[in-house]
Design an enzyme around this catalytic site. Structure first.
Site, short mmCIF file in Angstrom:
data_model
loop_
_atom_site.label_atom_id
_atom_site.label_comp_id
_atom_site.label_asym_id
_atom_site.label_seq_id
_atom_site.Cartn_x
_atom_site.Cartn_y
_atom_site.Cartn_z
N ARG A 278 0.84 -1.19 0.00
CA ARG A 278 0.00 0.00 0.00
C ARG A 278 0.88 1.24 0.00
O ARG A 278 1.97 1.24 0.57
CB ARG A 278 -0.91 0.02 1.23
CG ARG A 278 -2.06 -0.97 1.14
CD ARG A 278 -2.99 -0.89 2.33
NE ARG A 278 -2.33 -1.36 3.55
CZ ARG A 278 -1.78 -0.59 4.47
NH1 ARG A 278 -1.79 0.72 4.35
NH2 ARG A 278 -1.22 -1.12 5.54
N TYR B 8 -1.41 -3.43 -6.87
CA TYR B 8 -1.28 -4.10 -5.57
C TYR B 8 -2.63 -4.19 -4.85
O TYR B 8 -3.40 -3.22 -4.86
CB TYR B 8 -0.25 -3.37 -4.69
CG TYR B 8 -0.24 -3.95 -3.29
CD1 TYR B 8 0.38 -5.17 -3.05
CD2 TYR B 8 -0.92 -3.33 -2.25
CE1 TYR B 8 0.34 -5.75 -1.79
CE2 TYR B 8 -0.97 -3.89 -0.98
CZ TYR B 8 -0.34 -5.10 -0.76
OH TYR B 8 -0.40 -5.67 0.48
N LYS C 237 -9.60 -2.30 1.46
CA LYS C 237 -9.29 -1.15 2.31
C LYS C 237 -10.11 0.08 1.90
O LYS C 237 -10.54 0.85 2.75
CB LYS C 237 -7.80 -0.83 2.22
CG LYS C 237 -6.90 -2.00 2.61
CD LYS C 237 -7.16 -2.46 4.01
CE LYS C 237 -6.18 -3.55 4.43
NZ LYS C 237 -6.46 -4.04 5.78
N HIS D 14 -10.65 -2.17 11.37
CA HIS D 14 -9.57 -3.04 10.89
C HIS D 14 -9.38 -4.16 11.92
O HIS D 14 -8.40 -4.20 12.65
CB HIS D 14 -8.30 -2.18 10.76
CG HIS D 14 -7.19 -2.83 10.01
ND1 HIS D 14 -5.87 -2.43 10.14
CD2 HIS D 14 -7.16 -3.84 9.11
CE1 HIS D 14 -5.10 -3.16 9.36
NE2 HIS D 14 -5.86 -4.04 8.72
N SER E 269 -1.39 -3.73 10.25
CA SER E 269 -1.08 -4.67 9.17
C SER E 269 0.15 -5.51 9.53
O SER E 269 1.12 -4.98 10.09
CB SER E 269 -0.79 -3.89 7.89
OG SER E 269 -1.83 -2.99 7.65
N CYS F 58 0.68 -7.86 11.72
CA CYS F 58 0.98 -8.11 13.14
C CYS F 58 0.29 -9.39 13.61
O CYS F 58 0.07 -9.56 14.81
CB CYS F 58 0.50 -6.94 13.99
SG CYS F 58 1.56 -5.50 13.87
N ASP G 274 -9.53 -9.67 8.87
CA ASP G 274 -8.98 -8.33 8.61
C ASP G 274 -9.95 -7.18 8.88
O ASP G 274 -9.53 -6.13 9.31
CB ASP G 274 -8.50 -8.25 7.15
CG ASP G 274 -7.60 -7.06 6.87
OD1 ASP G 274 -6.76 -6.74 7.73
OD2 ASP G 274 -7.73 -6.45 5.79
N ARG H 214 2.03 -12.21 -0.73
CA ARG H 214 0.68 -12.49 -0.22
C ARG H 214 0.07 -13.75 -0.81
O ARG H 214 0.46 -14.20 -1.88
CB ARG H 214 -0.24 -11.31 -0.60
CG ARG H 214 0.18 -9.97 -0.01
CD ARG H 214 -0.37 -9.82 1.37
NE ARG H 214 0.02 -8.59 2.03
CZ ARG H 214 -0.69 -7.99 2.99
NH1 ARG H 214 -1.85 -8.51 3.36
NH2 ARG H 214 -0.27 -6.91 3.57
N ARG I 74 2.45 -3.87 17.92
CA ARG I 74 3.75 -4.55 17.97
C ARG I 74 4.67 -3.61 18.73
O ARG I 74 5.13 -2.61 18.19
CB ARG I 74 4.21 -4.76 16.53
CG ARG I 74 5.55 -5.40 16.33
CD ARG I 74 5.91 -5.39 14.84
NE ARG I 74 5.14 -6.36 14.09
CZ ARG I 74 5.51 -7.63 13.89
NH1 ARG I 74 6.66 -8.06 14.36
NH2 ARG I 74 4.75 -8.45 13.20
C1 OXD Z 1 -3.15 -4.64 5.26
C2 OXD Z 1 -3.82 -5.80 4.64
O1 OXD Z 1 -2.21 -4.08 4.68
O2 OXD Z 1 -4.72 -6.35 5.28
O3 OXD Z 1 -3.57 -4.26 6.37
O4 OXD Z 1 -3.50 -6.15 3.50
MN MN Z 2 -5.28 -5.31 7.04
#
Ligand code: OXD
Ligand code: MN
Length: 588
Positions: A75, A203, A212, A232, A254, A256, A281, A373, A404
């Site tokens: 991202r 991406y 998102k 999220h 993201s 974590c 997510d 991914r 984190r």
């Molecule tokens: C992120 C995802 O970047 O879920 O949070 O892909």
């Molecule tokens: Mn995410």
């Protein structure tokens, strides 16, 4: 121009697609129906163009590899914009462009951008079909990779058109990969128009607009106007040996471990306990008729981080990706099997790396991109909750915020009340990861793990969270966790993964009022002996260190929180600043 049958007579949809066609000038237009036949046809096409590379079909049935442009692997937060009429409505943590200026700038890029290409029209639903929680989107894109990913990640095709009927209430998403030039890359959101324009990236988070862009950025804006929360968060259910099911939602930044937590296998000590995944997510949370908070997962698949995924960290994810999966930017063995750093077994002597280059064991370069991914259907998950398609969703008993953090934040802590819970979420911080471009390992405030995803001023978002208390007569309890605390020597204090069940058990017991807790200045923590450590080779002192609150570290923490709050000026809810001041005064 060749156009496939539109599959709908919805004049709003057809009128808008016409406008997009006039602007982008594709050679042909394909209306996607979401069928298996279509998936096969588009997959064959993608293979013929080298967009997808078939993997070893014995080892990975129905699965393919995609290699993105090396400049397009995450991202791009610095190129993501919230285009509200007033800058203050986007707030200081978002990039902002005025809607007119953004439309004009991007029109310049979109005009003629699909010449020689096909425009795919993807109707999709985020959320269970027929649910009042769900939202409909139409994404037009020039990318067959996007179509095939959207088919996994959403409920897509005819079902979405049926749900839309002749209505006008759908998100208008325009996406063009363009020439994948980072200097001409923009991800623009127009919340007041329920519109997304994304140019120059293929991406996932930038191009699969349901994820998102719609489910979080536009979703959070809709949630504020309509009285619900787009978050999220993963959603999981735990069934105890008596058959009682409890659901929790948990926000982590993201990369974590949300997917790992959502698919957790409890340790042997927890025989008779079962965990079910609702989502990994995103959660949409609404107040139910019974006054509790109910959650749905808008997605229908997982777009998970591959490195570190293995039979120990996440056996259920390994099973989920065993078929019908699209892998992006992983490495491959000479036998056409996928590989990434942290996969089980020996590191192969030779691989083809994520860029398609030969790679040798011992190389200092990573073979798989750190943000490589998998896109896999939820239906593959062996512990998928039977409620994923339930239009009502699931009732949430606990909300967990986690970051984190190598220091400061204890393993687990419960908030004193709702407002204090919102404060804990609003001050969350985390060390950055590879999911977004930029330096990794830097601590940044990431409130509710929504910093990159809030579709409006984060101060107003905090106020919306505070206001939710009045709407939810039976609110979930709020907790904070940190699996990532380290010793001074840099070793993790807590084993994590399946053993997180031990912390989750305490959270469930607290949510059900079954166990006491120790009050500290900052929240309720487990009393000694209340986290079940049986069968775990870890000294109680190590757990003490993981749960320890260090006054010096907290003083610095609270002072740093002030800098974060201050940027919101007058818009920052006084309640949260007062909680911070009160904690600071108690500390001194
Ligand atoms: C992120 C995802 O970047 O879920 O949070 O892909
Ligand atoms: Mn995410």
């Amino acid at each position: 121009m060749a156009t496939s049958t539109p599959l709908t007579s919805n004049k709003h949809l057809l009128g808008w697609v016409d406008e997009m066609v006039t602007m982008c000038q594709p050679d042909s237009v394909v209306f996607c129906d979401g069928s298996e036949e279509e998936r096969k046809r588009l997959t064959e096409f993608a293979v013929s163009k080298g967009i997808l590379i078939p993997l070893n079909q014995e080892k990975h049935p129905g699965s393919y590899l995609h290699r993105s442009n090396p400049n397009d692997v995450a991202r791009v937060e610095h190129l993501t914009f919230i285009c509200t009429p007033k800058k203050e409505d986007a707030g200081p943590t978002n990039n902002w462009m005025a809607p007119d200026a953004a439309y004009t700038k991007l029109r310049g890029l979109f005009e003629g951008s699909m010449k020689g290409r096909t425009m795919y029209v993807i109707p999709y639903v985020m959320g269970p079909l027929g649910s009042e929680h769900s939202k409909i989107g139409i994404e037009v894109t020039d990318s067959v990779y996007v179509v095939l990913n959207m088919q996994i990640m959403t409920r897509m095709g005819k079902a979405a058109l049926e749900m839309l009927g002749e209505g006008d209430n759908f998100n208008r998403g325009l996406h063009c990969t363009g020439d994948v030039n980072p200097d001409r890359r923009y991800i623009c959101h127009f919340p007041q128009d329920n519109t997304i324009w994304s140019f120059g990236s293929g991406y996932g988070g930038n191009a699969l607009l349901g994820k998102k862009c719609l489910s979080l950025r536009i979703g959070s804006y809709l949630g504020k106007s309509e009285g619900w929360l787009a978050e999220h968060m993963l959603i999981l259910g735990v069934e105890d040996p008596d058959g009682t099911k409890t659901y929790v939602a948990a926000a982590f930044p993201s990369a974590c471990g949300k997917t790992n937590f959502a698919m957790m296998i409890p340790p042997r000590r927890f025989a008779g306990w079962r965990v079910f995944t609702v989502g990994d997510d995103i959660a949409w949370l609404r107040v139910g008729d019974d006054g509790r908070l109910w959650a749905v997962n808008p997605e229908n698949g997982y777009f998970g981080v591959a490195p570190g995924t293995n039979m120990k960290s996440n056996p259920n994810a390994m099973k989920t990706i065993s078929k019908n999966t699209i892998f992006t930017n992983v490495a491959v063995t000479k036998d056409g099997e996928v590989w990434w750093e942290g996969l089980d077994g020996e590191v192969p002597e030779e691989l083809t790396d994520w860029k398609g280059q030969p790679w040798k064991k011992g190389s200092t370069e990573k073979a798989a991109h750190p943000n490589s991914r998998f896109t896999a259907p939820a239906a593959n998950n062996p512990i998928l909750s039977s409620h994923v398609n339930d239009p009502r969703g699931v009732p949430i008993s606990a909300i967990i915020f986690g970051g984190r953090r190598s220091t400061t934040i204890p393993l687990v802590m419960q908030s004193f009340n709702w407002a204090h819970g919102v404060y804990l979420g609003s001050t969350m911080a985390s060390e950055t990861t590879a999911a977004a471009t930029g330096a990794t390992g830097v601590v940044r405030r990431d409130p509710m793990a929504m910093l990159p995803f809030a579709g409006y001023n984060v101060a107003d978002y905090f106020q919306h969270w505070l206001n939710m208390q009045k709407r939810v007569p039976y609110p979930p309890k709020i907790f904070m966790v940190n699996w990532f605390r380290k010793t001074k020597e840099g070793k993790f204090l807590w084993p994590g993964f399946g053993d997180n069940m031990r912390v989750l058990k305490w959270i469930l017991d607290r949510a059900h009022g079954k166990v006491g807790a120790q009050e500290t200045l900052f929240g309720w923590v487990p009393k000694q002996g209340h986290i079940d450590l049986s069968g775990l080779d870890i000294a109680p002192e190590t757990v003490d260190e993981a749960t320890h609150i260090d006054d010096g570290e907290w003083k610095a923490e609270l002072e740093d929180q002030k800098n974060f709050f201050d940027q919101f000026g007058e818009r920052m809810p006084k309640t949260l600043e007062l909680i911070r001041q009160q904690l600071l005064s108690r500390l001194s």
